[in-house]
Scaffold this motif. Structure first.
Motif, PDB file in Angstrom:
ATOM      1  N   HIS A 187       0.816  -1.215   0.000  1.00  0.00           N
ATOM      2  CA  HIS A 187       0.000   0.000   0.000  1.00  0.00           C
ATOM      3  C   HIS A 187       0.847   1.260   0.000  1.00  0.00           C
ATOM      4  CE1 HIS A 187      -4.062   1.840   0.872  1.00  0.00           C
ATOM      5  NE2 HIS A 187      -4.293   0.916  -0.024  1.00  0.00           N
ATOM      6  N   ASN A 190       2.469   3.928   3.194  1.00  0.00           N
ATOM      7  CA  ASN A 190       1.773   3.905   4.486  1.00  0.00           C
ATOM      8  C   ASN A 190       2.806   3.944   5.619  1.00  0.00           C
ATOM      9  OD1 ASN A 190       2.325   0.955   5.495  1.00  0.00           O
ATOM     10  ND2 ASN A 190       1.970   0.872   3.285  1.00  0.00           N
ATOM     11  N   HIS A 222      -3.344   1.991  12.438  1.00  0.00           N
ATOM     12  CA  HIS A 222      -2.846   1.343  11.203  1.00  0.00           C
ATOM     13  C   HIS A 222      -3.329  -0.114  11.239  1.00  0.00           C
ATOM     14  CE1 HIS A 222      -0.371   0.667   7.759  1.00  0.00           C
ATOM     15  NE2 HIS A 222       0.840   0.734   8.296  1.00  0.00           N
ATOM     16  N   HIS A 261      -9.694   6.854   5.974  1.00  0.00           N
ATOM     17  CA  HIS A 261      -8.389   6.560   5.375  1.00  0.00           C
ATOM     18  C   HIS A 261      -7.621   7.843   5.106  1.00  0.00           C
ATOM     19  CE1 HIS A 261      -5.310   4.753   2.832  1.00  0.00           C
ATOM     20  NE2 HIS A 261      -5.619   3.642   3.480  1.00  0.00           N
ATOM     21  N   ALA A 262      -6.307   7.748   5.220  1.00  0.00           N
ATOM     22  CA  ALA A 262      -5.478   8.936   4.997  1.00  0.00           C
ATOM     23  C   ALA A 262      -5.482   9.378   3.534  1.00  0.00           C
ATOM     24  CB  ALA A 262      -4.052   8.646   5.451  1.00  0.00           C
ATOM     25  N   ARG A 270     -10.394  -2.319  -1.327  1.00  0.00           N
ATOM     26  CA  ARG A 270     -10.237  -3.641  -0.707  1.00  0.00           C
ATOM     27  C   ARG A 270     -11.477  -4.024   0.084  1.00  0.00           C
ATOM     28  NH1 ARG A 270      -4.728  -1.788   2.144  1.00  0.00           N
ATOM     29  NH2 ARG A 270      -6.180  -0.077   2.585  1.00  0.00           N
ATOM     30  N   PHE A 333      -1.743  -9.874   8.949  1.00  0.00           N
ATOM     31  CA  PHE A 333      -1.406  -8.709   8.121  1.00  0.00           C
ATOM     32  C   PHE A 333       0.123  -8.667   7.918  1.00  0.00           C
ATOM     33  CE2 PHE A 333      -3.059  -3.989   7.820  1.00  0.00           C
ATOM     34  CZ  PHE A 333      -2.287  -3.769   6.684  1.00  0.00           C
ATOM     35  N   ARG A 337       2.032  -8.234   4.457  1.00  0.00           N
ATOM     36  CA  ARG A 337       2.662  -6.941   4.155  1.00  0.00           C
ATOM     37  C   ARG A 337       4.185  -7.036   4.100  1.00  0.00           C
ATOM     38  NH1 ARG A 337       0.636  -1.739   4.247  1.00  0.00           N
ATOM     39  NH2 ARG A 337      -1.153  -2.800   3.288  1.00  0.00           N
TER      40      ARG A 337
HETATM   41  O1  LIG Z   1      -2.131   3.421   3.313  1.00  0.00           O
HETATM   42  C1  LIG Z   1      -2.340   3.620   4.514  1.00  0.00           C
HETATM   43  O2  LIG Z   1      -2.128   4.715   5.101  1.00  0.00           O
HETATM   44  C2  LIG Z   1      -2.846   2.539   5.371  1.00  0.00           C
HETATM   45  C3  LIG Z   1      -3.343   1.336   4.624  1.00  0.00           C
HETATM   46  O3  LIG Z   1      -4.457   1.302   4.159  1.00  0.00           O
HETATM   47  C4  LIG Z   1      -2.434   0.219   4.438  1.00  0.00           C
HETATM   48  O4  LIG Z   1      -1.251   0.316   4.817  1.00  0.00           O
HETATM   49  O5  LIG Z   1      -2.869  -0.809   3.892  1.00  0.00           O
END
Ligand SMILES: O=C([O-])CC(=O)C(=O)O
Ligand SMILES: CC(=O)SCCNC(=O)CCNC(=O)[C@H](O)C(C)(C)COP(=O)(O)OP(=O)(O)OC[C@H]1O[C@@H](n2cnc3c(N)ncnc32)[C@H](O)[C@@H]1OP(=O)(O)O
Length: 376
Positions: A187, A190, A222, A261-262, A270, A333, A337
């Protein structure tokens, strides 16, 4: 098509902090792409292992490459004895994200990244071993068993559920895990990924970058929001009760976890995907409460505040329907990630300058040090 959000103010919002070829977020308001591929198409047509390959190696694998990659990941699932010993010391009531952080850091002592030329192998090892770390600790501390962390499951998601439950998951559960890991993989800049990139910019090792990123993902603003959302929705036994409680929370100016969301302005792409799977799981388990509670919270938040579910909200009910303990939500997660984090570390290293922004000073004007006996 949704307007892109106006991004200004604190938190570096709207400021470019570097460039990336990995991902676009909210470019046209609500879209998400990994290396140019739309998230909807990836979630529908690919596996998480293909997405991991795409992010880490730069292209979607062909069949031979994918088969070899899966075999490689499967061969790297064992834990070193010294790491098992450390995991066995961590108490049952520790937060599993702290376990992930310690597990990653300890592995950095045992399998230190000696050269950046090893970065791909290091990332593949972390991808293979993260489910082993969290499930070994969980089963040891909660069930008093020392599990075998090697399974013959091809998928990371199926392997995770197998370790957690001691048996292969159903096709439906393996499928949902696959989609979930794809949605969480990457993403852009982030907070946790930016943490990893800042660390990488000092030319630090991969384990340090990932350990720092885990710490940033842990917070409820987060990645920790999926657990926080679950803690909230499971308190309510009907959609009407949920509505009344959410209205009260909004009146008290409480944050509703799993919303907003930021970067996205009107929706998180999603959400629709995981929501659909949450509905299928709800039907599968014969749920009559949690899904309708979740849907009502979604409707109330939009009606009252024009705030929408982010990726975390329907992940809460989806994981719950698969009987995954709430405190393991955010570690899942991490298992996903990790691929985005590592890809960003590689990208940072390939075109590096140390990340060192400036600050606007708001403290006192220059002054002299008062002798200690004269200080109040
Ligand atoms: O992008 C962001 O600030 C947070 C987010 O949705 C992610 O990390 O999946
Ligand atoms: C995978 C992920 O990390 S997705 C994000 C997971 N985090 C959460 O779900 C936590 C809840 N959400 C939030 O705290 C925020 O929406 C964040 C941290 C995601 C984004 O923060 P920001 O970029 O500052 O939000 P944004 O600028 O859009 O906020 C606008 C207004 O909506 C409010 N708001 C935003 N989200 C929420 C929420 N979930 N509940 C209540 N109010 C909210 C803000 O307080 C702000 O109000 P104000 O103008 O009166 O101060």
């Amino acid at each position: 098509m949704a307007e892109a959000k106006k991004l200004t103010g604190a938190g570096l919002r709207g400021q470019s902090a570097g460039s990336t070829a990995l991902c676009t977020v909210g470019k046209s308001g609500s879209g998400l792409t990994y290396r140019g591929y739309d998230i909807h198409e990836l979630a529908e047509k690919s596996t998480f292992e293909e997405v991991a390959y795409l992010l880490l190696k730069g292209k979607l694998p062909n069949q031979a490459e994918l088969t070899a990659y899966i075999e490689k990941i499967k061969s790297l699932r064992q834990l070193p004895d010294a790491l098992k010993t450390v995991l066995e010391q961590i108490p049952k009531d520790a937060h599993p994200m702290d376990v992930m952080r310690t597990g990653c850091s300890m592995l950095g002592n045992l399998e230190t990244e000696a050269s950046f030329a090893d970065e791909q192998d290091m990332a593949d090892r972390l991808l293979a071993v993260f489910p082993s770390i969290i499930c070994y600790w969980y089963r040891f501390s909660h069930d008093d068993v020392r599990i075998e962390t090697v399974t013959d499951d091809d998928s990371v998601g199926g392997h995770f559920l197998h370790l957690l439950r001691g048996e292969k998951p159903s096709e439906l559960h393996a499928k949902v895990m696959n989609v979930s890991l794809i949605l969480y993989a990457e993403h852009e800049f982030n907070a946790s990924t930016f943490t990893a990139r800042v660390c990488a910019s000092t030319l630090s090792d991969l384990h340090s970058c990932i350990t720092g990123a885990i710490g940033s993902l842990r917070g409820p603003l987060h990645g920790g929001a999926n657990e926080a959302a679950m803690d909230m929705i499971e308190q309510w036994s009907s959609a009407d009760e949920a509505e009344a409680e959410v209205l009260g929370m909004l009146a008290r100016k409480d944050k509703i976890m799993g919303f907003g969301h930021a970067i996205y302005s009107t929706s998180d792409p999603r959400n629709g995907i995981i929501k659909e799977w949450s509905k299928k799981l709800s039907d599968d388990v014969g749920d009559t409460v949690l899904y309708s509670v979740s849907e009502r919270v979604e409707a109330v938040m939009w009606r009252e505040k024009k705030l929408f579910c982010n990726a975390d909200f329907f992940h809460a009910s989806a994981y719950h329907f698969m009987d995954i303990p709430t405190k393991l939500f955010t570690p899942i997660f991490v298992c996903s990630r990790l691929t985005g984090w590592a890809a960003h570390v590689f990208e940072q290293r390939a075109n590096n300058r140390i990340i060192r922004p400036s600050a606007d000073y708001t403290g006192p004007e220059p002054r002299n040090v008062t002798p200690i006996e004269s200080r109040t």
